[in-house]
Write an enzyme that holds these catalytic residues in place. Structure first.
Site, PDB file in Angstrom:
ATOM      1  N   LYS A 242       4.141   0.383   9.625  1.00  0.00           N
ATOM      2  CA  LYS A 242       4.254   1.732   9.068  1.00  0.00           C
ATOM      3  C   LYS A 242       3.645   2.759  10.013  1.00  0.00           C
ATOM      4  O   LYS A 242       4.179   3.845  10.188  1.00  0.00           O
ATOM      5  CB  LYS A 242       3.562   1.784   7.705  1.00  0.00           C
ATOM      6  CG  LYS A 242       4.419   1.208   6.599  1.00  0.00           C
ATOM      7  CD  LYS A 242       3.714   1.326   5.258  1.00  0.00           C
ATOM      8  CE  LYS A 242       3.352  -0.027   4.718  1.00  0.00           C
ATOM      9  NZ  LYS A 242       2.185  -0.058   3.892  1.00  0.00           N
TER      10      LYS A 242
ATOM     11  N   ARG B  20       4.466 -12.715   9.965  1.00  0.00           N
ATOM     12  CA  ARG B  20       5.198 -11.473   9.758  1.00  0.00           C
ATOM     13  C   ARG B  20       6.551 -11.551  10.425  1.00  0.00           C
ATOM     14  O   ARG B  20       6.724 -12.260  11.416  1.00  0.00           O
ATOM     15  CB  ARG B  20       4.457 -10.297  10.412  1.00  0.00           C
ATOM     16  CG  ARG B  20       3.121  -9.978   9.882  1.00  0.00           C
ATOM     17  CD  ARG B  20       2.480  -8.896  10.733  1.00  0.00           C
ATOM     18  NE  ARG B  20       2.919  -7.572  10.331  1.00  0.00           N
ATOM     19  CZ  ARG B  20       2.371  -6.905   9.305  1.00  0.00           C
ATOM     20  NH1 ARG B  20       1.401  -7.444   8.597  1.00  0.00           N
ATOM     21  NH2 ARG B  20       2.795  -5.715   8.987  1.00  0.00           N
TER      22      ARG B  20
ATOM     23  N   GLU C 258       0.886  -1.158   0.000  1.00  0.00           N
ATOM     24  CA  GLU C 258       0.000   0.000   0.000  1.00  0.00           C
ATOM     25  C   GLU C 258       0.927   1.212   0.000  1.00  0.00           C
ATOM     26  O   GLU C 258       1.815   1.283   0.851  1.00  0.00           O
ATOM     27  CB  GLU C 258      -0.797   0.039   1.302  1.00  0.00           C
ATOM     28  CG  GLU C 258      -2.141  -0.598   1.260  1.00  0.00           C
ATOM     29  CD  GLU C 258      -2.801  -0.507   2.633  1.00  0.00           C
ATOM     30  OE1 GLU C 258      -3.408   0.526   2.928  1.00  0.00           O
ATOM     31  OE2 GLU C 258      -2.685  -1.476   3.408  1.00  0.00           O
TER      32      GLU C 258
END
Ligand code: ATP
Ligand code: MG
Length: 563
Positions: free
Chosen positions: A275, A265, A39
């Site tokens: 982020k 992850r 993204e």
């Protein structure tokens, strides 16, 4: 066994490669297509590197391809700057998407047509409830959701309303399009998820063309299908979304059927990898920006001097599994050291200079000595290093009154200057406060190159630079951004106050003035360093990538190795 069977006898390295291997063997997949789908709402970090190494790695190993696709469905948070920097970072890490650069926004017309199709089939409806009301109707893990009063709107009415949403007739947030699935589903993602929302925000790519945007959940799987992605690899938090993605694929005339597999992850000690949390650090002024060398962003690691190959090596070593774990940042540092030890040119630099006058060396003269560029790599050759009457050594390499185990320079003691001569300390000069400001030494011209013809030994070899030839520099040393291994809560309070040390009076051998941007070198005995972007005409700045001491080796020795 056929030729082909004997070629690749290695067992797949992880469960995802096993699946892909199986699909290829079973003829389910003609050509493997993966994608890396960021993204564009922030810069990439080392966690993304794990995903890239997996996606691009698999495409490469199976002779397929990997797309770079921006999942740009939320214009409120997305910016051009990120689209550019993400591409730079992917390339820097060593990956190439060829012609296969995509944007979810490039599929907006198709997605819109599919939304109309769902409406026509009675599988989507326009809801007038507010976001808050929708949340209240959704229920909980133990409680079924409640139907919206608009759930049974007839398709014609839904279609008309949806078209009017697109035409801009309603306020932001006034209506949404929802899939009509099952408000009692045990999986909350299946309780009539939102597919489209009204949002007036200029989009980095489609500008003002749209005032309705598909949700990530609606766009993601369909984008994979449009692009012919065969293996859609994502992190575990999307496991619960898979039934929704499958439902959408089942109910739309998509051109291909991607299969989704989830892996855990990457989490790293002494830092944060999200982020949102990284934005907090930048916006809170806790770091000097996205590419601050203490940041786990790829731009930060690059600026710090981590080679891309070391990051790829790290990704290979941590592997891919389904179990959540926290990897020691020391492993990442170990990978950098391991590579740089083999590849980095050696140089000499003094970070905390103490002046040494060699009294029996002729005034005004100088000579060039030959220094080895890399003892691990004979092909790296040698260079010459100037030597003269006044040199600098590291302040901590001298003690006036040394304890037993201190073998470096002290009054009356002889040591070796690397690649140069043996010197003996004959005197100490102090300032009014009693601090040592200069040493007086003599050198033995017979020991040129660093060995005594009579075979006498010294216990220490020091690095040094010639005073008259040295270049001045600022050197920045880094430590973990967070004191705690797993920082949480108030990040500002968890910061390591000693994460940055600036040394502004360093002296470097002249060759270091020509270090190329992006090159990491070893300062002998001190660690690996690279020029910082803050360097300019008349100002040299170096960052320490990692010190020489390997903390990973220690972690392993203690039996604490997690990877
Ligand atoms: P963040 O929480 O940092 O914003 P994200 O998952 O929202 O991460 P995306 O831009 O959506 O970031 O991520 C692109 C791809 O990278 C996704 O497939 C995502 O699963 C993967 N990814 C992101 N963070 C990690 C991580 N820490 N470890 C492994 N893969 C990751
Ligand atoms: Mg995300």
């Amino acid at each position: 066994m056929s030729e082909a069977d004997t070629e690749n006898t290695e067992a797949p390295r992880d469960f995802i490669r096993e699946v892909v291997h199986g699909d290829v063997q079973a003829g389910l997949t003609e050509s493997v297509v993966t994608r890396f789908p960021p993204e564009p709402n922030g810069h990439l970090h080392i966690g993304h590197a794990k995903s890239m190494c997996l996606n691009f790695g698999i495409a490469d190993e199976f002779g397929g391809r990997c797309h770079l696709r921006f999942d740009d469905t939320n214009p409120a948070k997305e910016e051009h700057e990120y689209i550019e920097s993400i591409q730079d970072d992917v390339r820097w890490l060593g990956f190439d998407w060829g012609e296969h650069l995509y944007f979810a926004s490039g599929h907006f017309e198709t997605l819109y047509a599919w939304a109309e199709h769902l409406i026509g089939a009675g599988k989507a409806y326009v809801d007038d409830l507010s976001a808050e009301e929708i949340r209240a109707h959704r229920g909980t893990l133990t409680e079924a959701g409640r139907d919206s009063p608009h759930r049974d709107r007839p398709p014609d009415e839904n279609l008309e309303l949806f078209r009017r949403m697109r035409a801009g007739e309603f306020e932001d947030g006034a209506r949404v399009l929802r899939a009509k699935i099952d408000m009692a589903s045990g999986n909350i993602n299946m309780r009539d998820p939102v597919l489209y929302r009204i949002l007036r925000a200029p989009h980095p790519r489609t500008g003002e063309d749209w005032c309705i945007y598909p949700t990530y959940d609606f766009a993601h799987g369909q984008s994979d299908a449009i692009e012919g992605v065969t293996h859609s690899l994502c992190t575990l938090e999307f496991e619960d979304h898979r039934p929704l993605y499958d439902w959408l694929i089942d109910n739309l005339a998509v051109p291909s059927r991607p299969r989704q597999y989830e892996f855990s992850r990457l989490n790293l000690t002494h830092t944060v990898l999200s982020k949102r949390r990284l934005v907090e650090l930048v916006d809170g002024g806790h770091v000097r920006g996205w590419d601050d060398p203490r940041m786990p962003t790829l731009s930060g690691l690059r600026r710090r001097g981590f080679p891309a190959a070391a990051i790829r090596d790290f990704a290979g070593r941590i592997g891919v599994t389904k179990s959540d774990s926290v990897v020691e940042v020391a492993l990442l540092e170990h990978c950098a050291r391991d590579l740089l030890n083999r590849t980095a040119p050696r140089r000499m630099a003094v970070l905390d200079p103490l002046k040494v006058v060699i009294e029996n060396y002729p005034q005004g003269e100088a000579e060039e000595l030959e220094a080895v560029n890399n003892p691990e790599d004979a092909a790296a050759g040698t260079r010459s290093v100037p030597f003269s009457r006044e040199i600098y050594i590291e302040r901590q390499d001298f003690m006036e009154d040394p304890p037993k185990k201190f073998f470096r320079l002290a009054p009356g003691r002889e040591v070796r200057l690397r690649y140069a001569f043996f010197i003996t300390c004959t005197g100490v000069v102090k300032d009014a406060a009693g601090d040592v400001v200069e040493l007086r030494c003599t050198y033995d011209p017979e020991t040129r190159g660093g060995n005594a013809p009579d075979g006498r030994k010294v216990k220490a070899t020091l690095h040094w630079v010639s005073g008259a030839h040295a270049v001045s520099a600022e050197v920045r040393l880094y430590d973990h951004l967070f004191t705690e291994a797993e920082p949480g809560g108030d990040l500002g309070a968890a910061l390591n106050p000693g994460s940055l040390t600036v040394l502004d009076d360093c002296r470097l051998e002249p060759a270091l003035a020509d270090t190329a941007a992006g090159e990491t070198v070893q300062f002998e005995r001190l660690g690996y360093f690279c020029p910082d972007a803050d360097s300019g005409p008349g100002k040299l700045v170096f960052n320490r990538t990692v010190a020489l001491r390997d903390t990973w080796a220690k972690v392993k020795a203690k039996g604490g190795a997690k990877a």
